[in-house]
Design a protein around this motif. Sequence first.
Motif, PDB file in Angstrom:
ATOM      1  N   LEU A 180      -2.387  18.282 -29.862  1.00 27.23           N
ATOM      2  CA  LEU A 180      -2.184  17.366 -27.773  1.00 27.23           C
ATOM      3  C   LEU A 180      -2.214  16.140 -27.237  1.00 27.23           C
ATOM      4  O   LEU A 180      -3.630  15.663 -27.681  1.00 27.23           O
ATOM      5  CB  LEU A 180      -3.563  18.514 -27.146  1.00 27.23           C
ATOM      6  CG  LEU A 180      -3.224  18.083 -25.787  1.00 27.23           C
ATOM      7  CD1 LEU A 180      -1.962  19.093 -25.510  1.00 27.23           C
ATOM      8  CD2 LEU A 180      -4.713  18.729 -25.048  1.00 27.23           C
ATOM      9  N   THR A 181      -1.681  15.823 -27.511  1.00 26.12           N
ATOM     10  CA  THR A 181      -1.932  14.079 -27.290  1.00 26.12           C
ATOM     11  C   THR A 181      -2.018  13.636 -25.210  1.00 26.12           C
ATOM     12  O   THR A 181      -0.681  14.205 -24.909  1.00 26.12           O
ATOM     13  CB  THR A 181      -0.635  13.428 -27.245  1.00 26.12           C
ATOM     14  OG1 THR A 181      -0.549  13.280 -28.187  1.00 26.12           O
ATOM     15  CG2 THR A 181      -1.221  11.145 -26.676  1.00 26.12           C
ATOM     16  N   ASN A 182      -2.693  13.748 -24.653  1.00 25.63           N
ATOM     17  CA  ASN A 182      -3.930  13.594 -23.432  1.00 25.63           C
ATOM     18  C   ASN A 182      -3.048  11.723 -23.030  1.00 25.63           C
ATOM     19  O   ASN A 182      -4.141  11.187 -23.519  1.00 25.63           O
ATOM     20  CB  ASN A 182      -4.932  13.878 -23.418  1.00 25.63           C
ATOM     21  CG  ASN A 182      -4.671  13.867 -21.779  1.00 25.63           C
ATOM     22  OD1 ASN A 182      -4.263  14.254 -20.741  1.00 25.63           O
ATOM     23  ND2 ASN A 182      -6.268  13.294 -21.269  1.00 25.63           N
ATOM     24  N   ILE A 183      -2.680  11.590 -21.615  1.00 27.41           N
ATOM     25  CA  ILE A 183      -2.603  10.054 -21.298  1.00 27.41           C
ATOM     26  C   ILE A 183      -3.142  10.235 -20.236  1.00 27.41           C
ATOM     27  O   ILE A 183      -3.344  10.993 -19.043  1.00 27.41           O
ATOM     28  CB  ILE A 183      -1.618   9.422 -21.246  1.00 27.41           C
ATOM     29  CG1 ILE A 183      -0.203   9.540 -22.556  1.00 27.41           C
ATOM     30  CG2 ILE A 183      -1.426   8.372 -19.646  1.00 27.41           C
ATOM     31  CD1 ILE A 183       1.143   8.987 -22.415  1.00 27.41           C
ATOM     32  N   TRP A 184      -4.476  10.081 -19.634  1.00 27.96           N
ATOM     33  CA  TRP A 184      -5.040   9.571 -18.604  1.00 27.96           C
ATOM     34  C   TRP A 184      -5.338   7.818 -18.351  1.00 27.96           C
ATOM     35  O   TRP A 184      -5.467   6.824 -19.609  1.00 27.96           O
ATOM     36  CB  TRP A 184      -7.345  10.272 -19.517  1.00 27.96           C
ATOM     37  CG  TRP A 184      -7.330   9.720 -17.822  1.00 27.96           C
ATOM     38  CD1 TRP A 184      -7.618  10.532 -16.580  1.00 27.96           C
ATOM     39  CD2 TRP A 184      -8.150   8.287 -17.666  1.00 27.96           C
ATOM     40  NE1 TRP A 184      -8.167   9.460 -15.768  1.00 27.96           N
ATOM     41  CE2 TRP A 184      -9.007   8.017 -16.548  1.00 27.96           C
ATOM     42  CE3 TRP A 184      -9.049   7.236 -18.526  1.00 27.96           C
ATOM     43  CZ2 TRP A 184     -10.174   7.477 -16.079  1.00 27.96           C
ATOM     44  CZ3 TRP A 184      -9.884   6.455 -18.477  1.00 27.96           C
ATOM     45  CH2 TRP A 184     -10.082   6.026 -16.927  1.00 27.96           C
ATOM     46  N   ILE A 185      -5.209   7.347 -17.157  1.00 28.28           N
ATOM     47  CA  ILE A 185      -5.302   6.138 -17.070  1.00 28.28           C
ATOM     48  C   ILE A 185      -5.984   6.134 -16.271  1.00 28.28           C
ATOM     49  O   ILE A 185      -6.700   6.700 -14.765  1.00 28.28           O
ATOM     50  CB  ILE A 185      -4.388   5.134 -16.944  1.00 28.28           C
ATOM     51  CG1 ILE A 185      -3.608   5.914 -15.310  1.00 28.28           C
ATOM     52  CG2 ILE A 185      -2.739   5.544 -18.116  1.00 28.28           C
ATOM     53  CD1 ILE A 185      -2.580   5.511 -15.144  1.00 28.28           C
ATOM     54  N   PRO A 186      -6.795   4.668 -15.951  1.00 28.92           N
ATOM     55  CA  PRO A 186      -7.869   3.766 -14.574  1.00 28.92           C
ATOM     56  C   PRO A 186      -7.028   3.615 -13.400  1.00 28.92           C
ATOM     57  O   PRO A 186      -7.826   3.709 -13.419  1.00 28.92           O
ATOM     58  CB  PRO A 186      -8.768   2.987 -15.739  1.00 28.92           C
ATOM     59  CG  PRO A 186      -7.853   2.409 -16.658  1.00 28.92           C
ATOM     60  CD  PRO A 186      -6.737   3.201 -16.926  1.00 28.92           C
ATOM     61  N   ASP A 187      -5.912   3.706 -13.590  1.00 33.50           N
ATOM     62  CA  ASP A 187      -5.347   2.446 -12.510  1.00 33.50           C
ATOM     63  C   ASP A 187      -5.412   3.446 -11.461  1.00 33.50           C
ATOM     64  O   ASP A 187      -5.538   4.680 -10.676  1.00 33.50           O
ATOM     65  CB  ASP A 187      -3.587   2.511 -12.664  1.00 33.50           C
ATOM     66  CG  ASP A 187      -3.048   2.069 -14.258  1.00 33.50           C
ATOM     67  OD1 ASP A 187      -3.685   2.455 -14.951  1.00 33.50           O
ATOM     68  OD2 ASP A 187      -2.037   1.753 -14.018  1.00 33.50           O
ATOM     69  N   GLY A 188      -6.007   2.280 -10.420  1.00 39.22           N
ATOM     70  CA  GLY A 188      -6.648   2.194  -9.161  1.00 39.22           C
ATOM     71  C   GLY A 188      -6.604   1.075  -8.150  1.00 39.22           C
ATOM     72  O   GLY A 188      -6.844   0.033  -9.120  1.00 39.22           O
ATOM     73  N   TYR A 189      -7.423   1.723  -7.096  1.00 39.97           N
ATOM     74  CA  TYR A 189      -7.641   0.729  -6.347  1.00 39.97           C
ATOM     75  C   TYR A 189      -9.216   0.432  -5.646  1.00 39.97           C
ATOM     76  O   TYR A 189      -9.611   2.040  -5.070  1.00 39.97           O
ATOM     77  CB  TYR A 189      -7.134  -0.281  -5.411  1.00 39.97           C
ATOM     78  CG  TYR A 189      -5.684  -0.940  -5.458  1.00 39.97           C
ATOM     79  CD1 TYR A 189      -5.449  -1.834  -6.474  1.00 39.97           C
ATOM     80  CD2 TYR A 189      -4.255   0.056  -5.909  1.00 39.97           C
ATOM     81  CE1 TYR A 189      -4.437  -2.375  -6.965  1.00 39.97           C
ATOM     82  CE2 TYR A 189      -3.286  -0.753  -5.660  1.00 39.97           C
ATOM     83  CZ  TYR A 189      -3.318  -1.947  -6.507  1.00 39.97           C
ATOM     84  OH  TYR A 189      -2.090  -2.101  -7.201  1.00 39.97           O
ATOM     85  N   LYS A 190      -9.644  -0.220  -5.502  1.00 40.39           N
ATOM     86  CA  LYS A 190     -11.079  -0.050  -4.905  1.00 40.39           C
ATOM     87  C   LYS A 190     -11.128  -0.080  -3.693  1.00 40.39           C
ATOM     88  O   LYS A 190     -12.451   0.519  -2.841  1.00 40.39           O
ATOM     89  CB  LYS A 190     -12.452  -1.085  -5.441  1.00 40.39           C
ATOM     90  CG  LYS A 190     -13.972  -1.237  -5.275  1.00 40.39           C
ATOM     91  CD  LYS A 190     -14.201  -2.815  -5.546  1.00 40.39           C
ATOM     92  CE  LYS A 190     -16.270  -2.441  -5.505  1.00 40.39           C
ATOM     93  NZ  LYS A 190     -16.412  -1.346  -6.018  1.00 40.39           N
ATOM     94  N   ASP A 191     -10.375  -0.509  -2.949  1.00 38.95           N
ATOM     95  CA  ASP A 191      -9.957  -0.769  -1.753  1.00 38.95           C
ATOM     96  C   ASP A 191      -8.991   0.168  -0.869  1.00 38.95           C
ATOM     97  O   ASP A 191      -7.780   0.014  -1.839  1.00 38.95           O
ATOM     98  CB  ASP A 191     -10.667  -2.040  -0.978  1.00 38.95           C
ATOM     99  CG  ASP A 191     -11.492  -1.760   0.700  1.00 38.95           C
ATOM    100  OD1 ASP A 191     -11.726  -0.692   1.379  1.00 38.95           O
ATOM    101  OD2 ASP A 191     -12.773  -2.461   0.700  1.00 38.95           O
ATOM    102  N   ILE A 192      -8.848   0.350   0.164  1.00 41.09           N
ATOM    103  CA  ILE A 192      -7.686   1.444   1.048  1.00 41.09           C
ATOM    104  C   ILE A 192      -6.318   0.595   0.543  1.00 41.09           C
ATOM    105  O   ILE A 192      -6.597  -0.722   0.659  1.00 41.09           O
ATOM    106  CB  ILE A 192      -7.841   2.006   2.002  1.00 41.09           C
ATOM    107  CG1 ILE A 192      -9.009   1.721   2.606  1.00 41.09           C
ATOM    108  CG2 ILE A 192      -6.952   1.942   3.089  1.00 41.09           C
ATOM    109  CD1 ILE A 192      -9.264   2.112   4.101  1.00 41.09           C
ATOM    110  N   PRO A 193      -5.417   0.768   0.301  1.00 46.44           N
ATOM    111  CA  PRO A 193      -3.861   0.380  -0.414  1.00 46.44           C
ATOM    112  C   PRO A 193      -3.081   0.182   1.095  1.00 46.44           C
ATOM    113  O   PRO A 193      -3.830   0.614   1.786  1.00 46.44           O
ATOM    114  CB  PRO A 193      -3.258   0.861  -1.416  1.00 46.44           C
ATOM    115  CG  PRO A 193      -4.520   2.653  -1.596  1.00 46.44           C
ATOM    116  CD  PRO A 193      -5.331   2.613  -1.120  1.00 46.44           C
ATOM    117  N   SER A 194      -2.141  -0.789   0.401  1.00 45.60           N
ATOM    118  CA  SER A 194      -1.756  -1.292   1.558  1.00 45.60           C
ATOM    119  C   SER A 194       0.261  -0.739   0.952  1.00 45.60           C
ATOM    120  O   SER A 194       0.392  -0.071   2.092  1.00 45.60           O
ATOM    121  CB  SER A 194      -1.119  -2.453   1.867  1.00 45.60           C
ATOM    122  OG  SER A 194      -1.202  -3.962   1.109  1.00 45.60           O
ATOM    123  N   ASP A 195       0.057  -0.500  -0.085  1.00 38.91           N
ATOM    124  CA  ASP A 195       0.720   0.815  -0.745  1.00 38.91           C
ATOM    125  C   ASP A 195       0.243   1.124  -1.751  1.00 38.91           C
ATOM    126  O   ASP A 195       0.555   1.413  -2.133  1.00 38.91           O
ATOM    127  CB  ASP A 195       2.133  -0.340  -1.285  1.00 38.91           C
ATOM    128  CG  ASP A 195       3.117  -0.099  -2.190  1.00 38.91           C
ATOM    129  OD1 ASP A 195       3.689   1.262  -1.667  1.00 38.91           O
ATOM    130  OD2 ASP A 195       4.104  -0.583  -2.309  1.00 38.91           O
TER     131      ASP A 195
END
Length: 418
Positions: A180-195
Amino acid sequence: MAVKEDFQAAKKQYEKWGIDVEKVFQRLKSIPISIHCWQGDDIAGFEVNQQELSGGIDVTGNYPGKATTPEELRDDLEKALSLIPGKHRVNLHAIYAETEGEVVERDQLEPKHFESWVRWAKENGLGLDFNPTLFSHKKADDGLTLAHPDKNIRDFWIRHCIASREIAAYFGKELGTPALTNIWIPDGYKDIPSDRLTPRKRLKESLDEIYAVEIDEEYNLDAVESKLFGIGSEAYVVGSHEFYMGYALKNNKLCLLDTGHYHPSEVVSNKISAMLLYSDKLALHVSRPVRWDSDHVVILDDELREIGLELVRNNALDKVSIGLDFFDASINRVAAWTIGTRNMIKALLYALLTPNEHLKQLQEEGNFTERLALMEEFKTYPFGAIWNYYCDEMGVPVGEEWLEEVKSYEESVLSKRG
């Protein structure tokens, strides 16, 4: 022996409800748990240019004796596996490659860098699972990888994920059981995004490119893992549950549910039956959040028992891949593996020893009084006597006897590490 005598008495109580304990044992033996290697070395890995943990991942504690070489990590895994009943799997991250001192970038990893792991798995009768490592790297320092606005960075991580799937297929071919190859990524923003939309479009395009490389499902199964928030991505995570659930359903991938990746008022046990109506297969990372996704060692709490019950009562044991994901450097790491994995197996045994069909019928009849009464009474049935006998039959320590072996291993092996 008291173990056998206690078992015979307990067995009679379960037989009153039509539960064949011997059949339960046979079923339990057939359920592999994917044990995560990273508990043993605090997610350090063996990269030559090793970097500090990042991507919202942290391990606290400094208990002595952590593994610092592949050989030490495999030795520790072997010790833990000798204390856990059944035949299981080991889950690797890409950072556990062995490159013989050569700096090999993650997008250049090949099956040859995992040959020692495959040899070891063959010797021990284990399956292997895999995860690309999209954290603790200079190209992930700003918390974005597959959703990064810089195409060069996205392409690097796309190549890494493609290489990871090919490594996993190598595991599947060599070991005769799909990885089983599982993809997890940390992508995100600390504060409220505008997009919120554009990063998700980029993530979708990156995944499409990764999965455009066809790999036979006989050797590799693909999973995607969501998260609600993380350290450094408190306000917004690109790969949310809704994003990955939709992507998995549309693209015939497994949606992986991590028990620590949801709001504290949400429970994975309540999601399994709903998702299985639309998905042929699911995957789990079983952890224990304490107020947040803190990855504590799994204990036999209400939620773990409920997960076991959902898998058993819904005939989902062959549809759901069970993996563990916790890391604690404040206690003996071999003990952490042993406690967590034995508890996952206990939860499955508890569920297999429950008269699920009778309880379902009571619900259909609207007999909620008897349903509640029996569900509560079974919590104090002599489950422990059945578990002890199962361990004895499987040739692993009964009860807390395993702790003495861990203490001895710590004294003779772990304490001598630098």
